[in-house]
Write an enzyme that holds these catalytic residues in place. Structure first.
Site, PDB file in Angstrom:
ATOM      1  N   LYS A  78       0.877  -1.175   0.000  1.00  0.00           N
ATOM      2  CA  LYS A  78       0.000   0.000   0.000  1.00  0.00           C
ATOM      3  C   LYS A  78       0.910   1.220   0.000  1.00  0.00           C
ATOM      4  O   LYS A  78       2.076   1.146   0.390  1.00  0.00           O
ATOM      5  CB  LYS A  78      -0.869  -0.004   1.266  1.00  0.00           C
ATOM      6  CG  LYS A  78      -2.089   0.870   1.171  1.00  0.00           C
ATOM      7  CD  LYS A  78      -3.269   0.134   0.553  1.00  0.00           C
ATOM      8  CE  LYS A  78      -4.473   1.025   0.408  1.00  0.00           C
ATOM      9  NZ  LYS A  78      -5.639   0.321  -0.128  1.00  0.00           N
ATOM     10  N   GLY A 180     -24.733   2.999  -3.600  1.00  0.00           N
ATOM     11  CA  GLY A 180     -23.759   3.651  -4.486  1.00  0.00           C
ATOM     12  C   GLY A 180     -23.443   2.728  -5.651  1.00  0.00           C
ATOM     13  O   GLY A 180     -24.294   1.963  -6.113  1.00  0.00           O
TER      14      GLY A 180
HETATM   15  P1  NAD Z   1     -19.981   4.691  -3.354  1.00  0.00           P
HETATM   16  O1  NAD Z   1     -19.319   5.870  -2.769  1.00  0.00           O
HETATM   17  O2  NAD Z   1     -20.310   4.660  -4.792  1.00  0.00           O
HETATM   18  O3  NAD Z   1     -21.336   4.356  -2.548  1.00  0.00           O
HETATM   19  C1  NAD Z   1     -21.477   4.479  -1.177  1.00  0.00           C
HETATM   20  C2  NAD Z   1     -22.940   4.775  -0.912  1.00  0.00           C
HETATM   21  O4  NAD Z   1     -23.146   4.786   0.494  1.00  0.00           O
HETATM   22  C3  NAD Z   1     -23.376   6.149  -1.438  1.00  0.00           C
HETATM   23  O5  NAD Z   1     -24.588   6.048  -2.148  1.00  0.00           O
HETATM   24  C4  NAD Z   1     -23.522   6.973  -0.167  1.00  0.00           C
HETATM   25  O6  NAD Z   1     -24.502   7.997  -0.288  1.00  0.00           O
HETATM   26  C5  NAD Z   1     -23.931   5.910   0.814  1.00  0.00           C
HETATM   27  N1  NAD Z   1     -23.700   6.276   2.214  1.00  0.00           N
HETATM   28  C6  NAD Z   1     -22.705   7.015   2.726  1.00  0.00           C
HETATM   29  N2  NAD Z   1     -22.871   7.167   4.047  1.00  0.00           N
HETATM   30  C7  NAD Z   1     -23.987   6.489   4.366  1.00  0.00           C
HETATM   31  C8  NAD Z   1     -24.686   6.270   5.575  1.00  0.00           C
HETATM   32  N3  NAD Z   1     -24.277   6.806   6.721  1.00  0.00           N
HETATM   33  N4  NAD Z   1     -25.809   5.523   5.549  1.00  0.00           N
HETATM   34  C9  NAD Z   1     -26.255   4.996   4.375  1.00  0.00           C
HETATM   35  N5  NAD Z   1     -25.649   5.193   3.196  1.00  0.00           N
HETATM   36  C10 NAD Z   1     -24.523   5.919   3.193  1.00  0.00           C
HETATM   37  O7  NAD Z   1     -19.030   3.457  -2.979  1.00  0.00           O
HETATM   38  P2  NAD Z   1     -19.009   2.019  -3.630  1.00  0.00           P
HETATM   39  O8  NAD Z   1     -17.968   1.971  -4.670  1.00  0.00           O
HETATM   40  O9  NAD Z   1     -20.402   1.584  -3.924  1.00  0.00           O
HETATM   41  O10 NAD Z   1     -18.449   1.159  -2.415  1.00  0.00           O
HETATM   42  C11 NAD Z   1     -19.269   0.829  -1.313  1.00  0.00           C
HETATM   43  C12 NAD Z   1     -18.424   0.181  -0.227  1.00  0.00           C
HETATM   44  O11 NAD Z   1     -17.765  -0.974  -0.764  1.00  0.00           O
HETATM   45  C13 NAD Z   1     -17.310   1.077   0.326  1.00  0.00           C
HETATM   46  O12 NAD Z   1     -17.100   0.743   1.683  1.00  0.00           O
HETATM   47  C14 NAD Z   1     -16.091   0.653  -0.476  1.00  0.00           C
HETATM   48  O13 NAD Z   1     -14.893   0.902   0.218  1.00  0.00           O
HETATM   49  C15 NAD Z   1     -16.348  -0.828  -0.611  1.00  0.00           C
HETATM   50  N6  NAD Z   1     -15.666  -1.431  -1.768  1.00  0.00           N
HETATM   51  C16 NAD Z   1     -15.924  -0.960  -3.020  1.00  0.00           C
HETATM   52  C17 NAD Z   1     -15.268  -1.542  -4.115  1.00  0.00           C
HETATM   53  C18 NAD Z   1     -15.529  -1.057  -5.527  1.00  0.00           C
HETATM   54  O14 NAD Z   1     -15.051  -1.711  -6.477  1.00  0.00           O
HETATM   55  N7  NAD Z   1     -16.242   0.028  -5.744  1.00  0.00           N
HETATM   56  C19 NAD Z   1     -14.370  -2.609  -3.914  1.00  0.00           C
HETATM   57  C20 NAD Z   1     -14.155  -3.076  -2.630  1.00  0.00           C
HETATM   58  C21 NAD Z   1     -14.810  -2.476  -1.553  1.00  0.00           C
END
Ligand code: NAD
Length: 368
Positions: A78, A180
């Site tokens: 990292k 999201g």
């Molecule tokens: P994103 O930012 O697109 O979506 C997150 C969603 O959560 C948003 O719609 C936001 O409004 C909502 N949110 C934020 N705070 C909130 C709360 N207090 N209560 C309810 N909803 C809330 O992120 P993403 O890419 O969809 O990723 C979601 C999770 O998965 C994150 O924790 C991310 O680290 C993890 N993740 C994502 C990926 C990826 O490929 N995108 C890979 C591994 C892990």
């Protein structure tokens, strides 16, 4: 001497200082048994170097486990840049960072993480090939949330199989926190199967959008506010927003039979995995369930190919079943079983590496 104690368990830590661009970064390589280290680059205004060092060491160790779980030919690493992403990012800074990455001569691959964007790494790419996750126009593989969502769905199937004896996604109710990039795709698929989903998000537009999708796809959507999601009467909790949401307070409300989602670091503390087990709630360790995105960036080194990524993501189903089996056989929480599963994979590779010592590493990067 004090610093060496701190980096115990890590192979290498590189402090990067470039006065011309203001770059101050740390690259941590935890373990390269499975291949060169892979891990994103996070940019944050850390208040001290110690705080940045602690973060990068913790995150790089986590990547060793995540890579082992995803069965990719990478180890854990990292990097962190100390700076404010809203004002300190510049093309020159990322080119300087790329030069430091290049100096590691293929031992470390990186890309975007919190506080940095895929476009930042287009600049770093001018200095080194060891960059993943750039936009498709620059040879990257595109939106990683597609395989991440697919991996979560495979993880739900494996979990349903253990809890209910069938891996069908249908005839269940799901509580989804966060609509999201990942959560929305998961929600759509669960609606397609005619399920009842409870959803919450701080973004009203996302809630409206999923409610209107229900009329096209089928299924039923119930919107709930904030923490109410923890107490709804659903079968599976699908956290796709924040970390630390499985804690003493939320577990007390849970009526779920399983927790499977994409959010990173869902357990506030590792002991919460044990608490879930005591309550008879099956927990899919997050770093296995959300491995689809990592599988995609790791796969870039063979040239972008969406079909291959989707096929590889399917393996999350079997990995999770193995973890559940080990947890059951050894009477340990699934998170501990997952750690053992990964440590076992690393140990096996270590033995194979030393057996074939003349040919220790696979050919990592077909682009070189
Ligand atoms: P994103 O930012 O697109 O979506 C997150 C969603 O959560 C948003 O719609 C936001 O409004 C909502 N949110 C934020 N705070 C909130 C709360 N207090 N209560 C309810 N909803 C809330 O992120 P993403 O890419 O969809 O990723 C979601 C999770 O998965 C994150 O924790 C991310 O680290 C993890 N993740 C994502 C990926 C990826 O490929 N995108 C890979 C591994 C892990």
């Amino acid at each position: 001497m004090l610093q060496f104690e701190k980096i115990k368990g890590h192979e290498q830590v590189l402090f990067c200082n470039d006065e011309a661009t203001g770059l101050k970064a740390i690259i941590a390589i935890h373990n390269t048994t499975l291949g060169p280290a892979l891990g994103g680059c996070r940019m944050r205004p850390y208040s001290t170097v110690d705080e940045a060092l602690e973060d990068v060491l913790r995150l790089s160790k986590g990547m060793t486990y995540k890579c082992a779980a995803a069965d990719v030919d990478f180890g854990g690493g990292k990097s962190v840049i100390i700076g404010d992403p809203s004002k300190d990012r510049s093309p020159e800074l990322f080119r300087a960072f790329g030069q430091f990455v290049e100096s590691l001569n293929g031992r470390f691959y990186t890309g975007t993480d919190m506080g940095t964007t895929p476009e930042d790494f287009v600049h770093a790419l001018k200095e080194t090939n060891c960059i993943v996750g750039v936009p498709e126009a620059y040879g990257g593989s595109g939106d990683s949330s597609v395989p991440t969502a697919l991996g979560v769905l495979y993880a739900i199937q494996a979990t349903n199989k253990v809890v209910w004896g069938s891996d069908s996604l249908a005839s269940k109710s799901y509580a989804i926190q966060g609509l999201g990039k990942v959560g929305f795709k998961v929600a759509e698929r669960l609606l397609e199967e005619g399920n009842h989903i409870y959803v919450t998000d701080i973004n009203e537009k996302a809630l409206d959008a999923i409610s209107s999708r229900a009329s096209d796809l089928g299924g039923k959507v119930t919107v709930v506010n904030g923490d109410e999601i923890y107490g709804v009467n659903a079968d599976v909790f699908v956290p796709c927003a924040l970390g630390g949401i499985v804690n003493d307070k939320s577990i007390a409300d849970f009526k779920f039979k399983a927790v499977v989602g994409s959010a990173n670091n869902q357990l506030l503390e590792e002991r919460h995995g044990e608490l879930l087990q005591q309550k008879g709630i099956l927990y899919a360790p997050d770093y296995i369930a959300n491995g689809g995105g990592l599988i995609q960036v790791a796969d870039e080194l063979y040239g972008p190919n969406k079909e291959r990524v989707l096929t590889k993501t399917k393996a999350i189903y079997d990995s999770l079943l193995s973890v559940y089996e080990q947890s059951e056989n050894d009477g340990i929480p699934t998170v501990e079983a997952a750690n053992r599963f990964c440590e076992n994979r690393i140990e096996m590779r270590k033995r194979r590496n030393s057996f074939f010592s003349h040919k220790q590493r696979p050919k990592w990067d077909v682009r070189n």
